[in-house]
Structure formats: structure tokens, C-alpha cells
Enzyme design. Sequence first.
Site, PDB file in Angstrom:
ATOM      1  N   TYR A   1      42.973  23.286  53.995  1.00  0.00           N
ATOM      2  CA  TYR A   1      43.102  22.691  55.324  1.00  0.00           C
ATOM      3  C   TYR A   1      41.772  22.171  55.816  1.00  0.00           C
ATOM      4  CZ  TYR A   1      41.955  27.486  56.910  1.00  0.00           C
ATOM      5  OH  TYR A   1      41.384  28.717  57.095  1.00  0.00           O
TER       6      TYR A   1
ATOM      7  N   GLU B   1      37.840  42.056  49.503  1.00  0.00           N
ATOM      8  CA  GLU B   1      38.978  42.887  49.121  1.00  0.00           C
ATOM      9  C   GLU B   1      39.123  43.981  50.161  1.00  0.00           C
ATOM     10  OE1 GLU B   1      39.456  42.580  44.282  1.00  0.00           O
ATOM     11  OE2 GLU B   1      38.223  44.177  45.063  1.00  0.00           O
TER      12      GLU B   1
ATOM     13  N   HIS C   1      38.427  34.896  34.900  1.00  0.00           N
ATOM     14  CA  HIS C   1      39.800  34.571  35.293  1.00  0.00           C
ATOM     15  C   HIS C   1      39.854  33.745  36.578  1.00  0.00           C
ATOM     16  CE1 HIS C   1      39.517  38.120  37.896  1.00  0.00           C
ATOM     17  NE2 HIS C   1      40.628  37.758  38.493  1.00  0.00           N
TER      18      HIS C   1
ATOM     19  N   ARG D   1      34.125  44.411  58.798  1.00  0.00           N
ATOM     20  CA  ARG D   1      33.785  43.052  58.366  1.00  0.00           C
ATOM     21  C   ARG D   1      32.488  43.014  57.558  1.00  0.00           C
ATOM     22  NH1 ARG D   1      36.543  38.912  61.475  1.00  0.00           N
ATOM     23  NH2 ARG D   1      38.296  39.982  62.406  1.00  0.00           N
TER      24      ARG D   1
ATOM     25  N   ALA E   1      45.416  45.111  29.976  1.00  0.00           N
ATOM     26  CA  ALA E   1      46.486  44.707  29.067  1.00  0.00           C
ATOM     27  C   ALA E   1      47.838  44.875  29.749  1.00  0.00           C
ATOM     28  CB  ALA E   1      46.414  45.529  27.789  1.00  0.00           C
TER      29      ALA E   1
ATOM     30  N   HIS F   1      32.397  35.049  39.024  1.00  0.00           N
ATOM     31  CA  HIS F   1      33.477  34.329  39.720  1.00  0.00           C
ATOM     32  C   HIS F   1      32.940  33.327  40.750  1.00  0.00           C
ATOM     33  CE1 HIS F   1      35.855  37.150  37.629  1.00  0.00           C
ATOM     34  NE2 HIS F   1      35.941  38.096  38.539  1.00  0.00           N
TER      35      HIS F   1
ATOM     36  N   GLY G   1      40.867  30.273  36.072  1.00  0.00           N
ATOM     37  CA  GLY G   1      42.277  30.010  35.800  1.00  0.00           C
ATOM     38  C   GLY G   1      43.118  29.970  37.065  1.00  0.00           C
ATOM     39  N   LYS G   2      42.494  30.175  38.202  1.00  0.00           N
ATOM     40  CA  LYS G   2      43.270  30.177  39.448  1.00  0.00           C
ATOM     41  C   LYS G   2      43.602  28.740  39.851  1.00  0.00           C
ATOM     42  CE  LYS G   2      41.760  34.641  41.039  1.00  0.00           C
ATOM     43  NZ  LYS G   2      42.814  35.596  41.342  1.00  0.00           N
TER      44      LYS G   2
HETATM   45  C1  BG6 Z   1      37.497  41.402  38.588  1.00  0.00           C
HETATM   46  C2  BG6 Z   1      36.585  42.445  39.166  1.00  0.00           C
HETATM   47  O1  BG6 Z   1      36.771  40.551  37.759  1.00  0.00           O
HETATM   48  O2  BG6 Z   1      38.078  40.649  39.637  1.00  0.00           O
HETATM   49  C3  BG6 Z   1      37.337  43.323  40.146  1.00  0.00           C
HETATM   50  O3  BG6 Z   1      36.030  43.232  38.123  1.00  0.00           O
HETATM   51  C4  BG6 Z   1      38.076  42.501  41.168  1.00  0.00           C
HETATM   52  O4  BG6 Z   1      36.439  44.225  40.783  1.00  0.00           O
HETATM   53  C5  BG6 Z   1      38.888  41.406  40.513  1.00  0.00           C
HETATM   54  O5  BG6 Z   1      38.917  43.362  41.918  1.00  0.00           O
HETATM   55  C6  BG6 Z   1      39.495  40.468  41.528  1.00  0.00           C
HETATM   56  O6  BG6 Z   1      40.382  39.600  40.896  1.00  0.00           O
HETATM   57  P1  BG6 Z   1      41.620  39.016  41.682  1.00  0.00           P
HETATM   58  O7  BG6 Z   1      42.211  38.030  40.731  1.00  0.00           O
HETATM   59  O8  BG6 Z   1      42.525  40.170  41.961  1.00  0.00           O
HETATM   60  O9  BG6 Z   1      41.082  38.410  42.922  1.00  0.00           O
END
Ligand code: BG6
Length: 489
Positions: free
Chosen positions: A384, A217, A179, A469, A18, A241, A182-183
Site C-alpha cells: 500500500y 515476532e 527462505h 515494542r 523437515a 533475511h 522464497g516469500k
Molecule cells: C528463521 C529464524 O530463519 O526464520 C527463526 O532462524 C525465525 O528464528 C524464522 O523465527 C522466521 O521465519 P518466518 O518465515 O516464520 O517469518
Amino acid sequence: DKESSVSITVVGASGDLAKKKIFPALFALYYEDCLPKHFTIFGYARSKMTDAELRNMVSKTLTCRIDKRENCSDKMEQFLQRCFYHSGQYDSEENFAELDRKLKQHEAGRSSNRLFYLSIPPNIFINVVKSASLSASSSSGWTRVIVEKPFGRDSESSAALTRSLKQYLTEDQIFRIDHYLGKELVENLSVLRFSNLVFEPLWSRQYIRNVQLIFSEDFGTEGRGGYFDNYGIIRDIMQNHLLQILALFAMETPVSLDAEDIRNEKVKVLRSMRPLQLENVVVGQYKSHTKGGVTYPGYIDDKTVPSDSVTPTFAAAALFIDNARWDGVPFLMKAGKALHNKRAEIRVQFRHVPGNLYKRSFGTDLDRATNELVIRVQPDEAIYLKINNKVPGLGMRLDRSNLNLHYAARYSKEIPDAYERLLLDAIEGERRLFIRSDELDAAWDLFTPLLKELEEKKIAPELYPYGSRGPVGAHYLAAKYNVRWGDLG
Ligand code: BG6
């Protein structure tokens, strides 16, 4: 209708999501004049807070994205004045009835539309939906509920969750958020493919050798170990995702851009896929690593993670779509935490040009010389295309160069956060970017047998150093299908 009112209730208002995403996205929408004229925002959570305290909490997370405009702080103040707080238990019909009374005051007799954003763990979804739906039945406009993953942990628990949600809500009231949909660059995927003649006809097994979906990440589960250990990277990133991106990438041409037409095609792709098998999966877990005098913690060093946890923080998988378009084309996924960089991208590797006249210039490694289309979802958004090109000069030497669409250089407008688009869509009733229940079922059906096998056999993940890596197993998996991960050069 311009005169109706919209209230947005953020349930779990004091939580991380939130604070970090939902309130800032609502402010950005307000700033861009995208919210309806009569809107009210309510925070709902257990902690006791006054409206002023909520405003203070929210104000700390708001930034002026377009900070050059001078009226930002005025706008912020106006926005905060439209935010209110109600403290209550998540399972109390009485507390939700109090909220209902407050909402009614704000609605002032107008037709009232209500959006509830459930930013809370799924085990309390149902309580809230039940309590909220009872009060919501008294509103005269629409009621919609946004829910966040995890939607269960496997096919069975997800189906149970759906069943209980549907006791109180109809499918078109439920907005399941992913989400990544939505990118900006994920939205653009269909535009790129369906509106460019140089891509659309190539989008099949005939020209595409493999597709790679990569998420990495450069930080670990920091502070989220407790949640994460219950789910692992496959449920956290892949099943939702990356699979959603895959479905959008690989679907047949939808009849129209209508939400149902698009989701019909996505669900067809998912249902054409082979459930994942253990032999097509590599799992890893990061271990502590010392670099430059700094020690980075391993996954099990997190106090909230059991010291014998085999939960994967990395996974690579080869998936297949058994339909006419994609028969035999490997779709490789790779997702991991605590790796050497932060990146999400889609890589499309094309086949050789048959009878390539310049074959000799590439030596034996023709694979290295095929075209590759890269869609970098984040950071530093770009699209690209790697092409072969003659190095200028009198000789005949070829190299690989990029035709590059670099968003920061091409577009001056800032890219909105995914949550902004999704919240706006939910307010407008646009369902295209939300997950329908049959899509969710199909997604779980693909991953559930694998997840069960991993857990029953307690398959030990390959350890990889924090900041590396990832496990070498990922290379062998790709090599088995004659693929080289594009992100590793
Ligand atoms: C979330 C995961 O759905 O997406 C997280 O629970 C992850 O673990 C995140 O870090 C990554 O989202 P973004 O938008 O930061 O790439």
C-alpha cells in the site's frame, strides 16, 4: 528430460524443519503436479524407523492446503507411498553407500538426479557431504545439495565452511537457502520496481528519504534457546533475511533475469555498503513480563540459556550504501523476538514535494505527510501507498489515505510457502533465489567487525518487556538520522 528420475533425500528427516516445512512443501508440490514423474523421497536420520513409521510421522504434518478439493487424501496416500526412510550415521560412508544402493533400485536404470537437503547443524554438514558425494558420484544425472543457515558465525568460519564444502562440491551444486527469498512479496519486489513507471524512476536518493526493513515476532526463542544463544538476532535474521531483501531492493538493474546477472548486482550492492559500526546499532534482550495475570518468560529464563547471556534478541541498525544511487540514504533495520506483533515489512519513505502548495495544511510536521510505500511481506500480504488526499467536503482539509493492494481481497489463490518455491527451483536448477558464495562473503564482511566488537566488549543489551515494542534506543537511533519508524505510526 521426462524419463530421468529425481530423488530427494532429506537428511535430518526427524528434525523440526523437515517436519514443519520440507515434507509439507514437497507434498504441496506433488499436489500441484510440480514434481517430476519419476521421483522418490528419502528421509535419512540416525533414529531407527521403518518406512511405515516415517510415513506416519510425515502424514501428521501434511495438510490439504486447498482442502476443498476432494481428492486430497488420495493424493496424500499416493505421496506417502513415494516416501522411504534410511537410518544411518551422519559420518558413515557405509551408511550412505547403503542409501545409494536403495536409491539405485528406485532409479531403475534411468538417468538419476539427486537432491540432498541438509536439514542438520552445520558442524555435521561436511561429514554428510563427504559421505554423500562419494555415493553420488555414481549417479548419472546431477547432484545438488541444499544447505540451511547458519553458514558460519563470522567471515572466517563461513569461509572455512565454504572451503570444506568445495572439496566435495562445485559452487553450482551448492544451494544455500534463505527462505525469505522464497516469500511471494520478496519475489515481487523486482516486479514492482522494474515494471512500473511510477516506481522505477523514483528508486534513488533523489526521491527516497529512507528505507526500513522490519521483522518482528510475538514469541520468544521458545525451545530454541540453545541454538539461539550461539547466534543472536543479528546473525539469525539481519545478516541474512533482512540483508537479502535490502540487496534485492537496492541493486542496480540487472542485465537480465538470469540468476548470475541478478546475483552479480546483489553482490555489488553488498560490497558498496559500509561495515556496520557500533554507534549505528542498538541491541536489546527481552525480559519477563506479566500481563493479564499471565507471566511471559524472559530470554534468560530459558533453561538452555546461560543466566548472564548478553545475546541480543532485538537489534536495530542504520546501514549505508556508498554508491551513486543511495549515497546518504539511511537503510534502517529492526529485528526482534517477543515483541507486540508478528510482522515483516519493507517501508519506503519518500521526500517532500518541493514547494508543496499545501504545506500549510500539514502544520510544521511535513515529514508526516510524505508518501510512504509499504510492502507487507507477512502476515496478510499487502502493498500500500500512503498518499495525501482531500477529505471530501466544502472545506480544505487533507488526510493520509492508503492506495491498497490487499492480496487476500485481490487474489483468490493461496500464496505458496517459501519452501515450495525454493525446493521447486532447486529441482529445476534455478539458482536465482539462492545465495552465491561471494554474496555470503560480502554479507559476513559487513557484520563481522560489529559482531566481534559486541562480543568482545560484552555490550549489555537494553532490556525490554516481553510483548512490548522493543527498546527505546531504536527510536533514538532512527531520530539521529531524522527518521521515524513507520510501523509505530
Ligand atoms: C528463521 C529464524 O530463519 O526464520 C527463526 O532462524 C525465525 O528464528 C524464522 O523465527 C522466521 O521465519 P518466518 O518465515 O516464520 O517469518
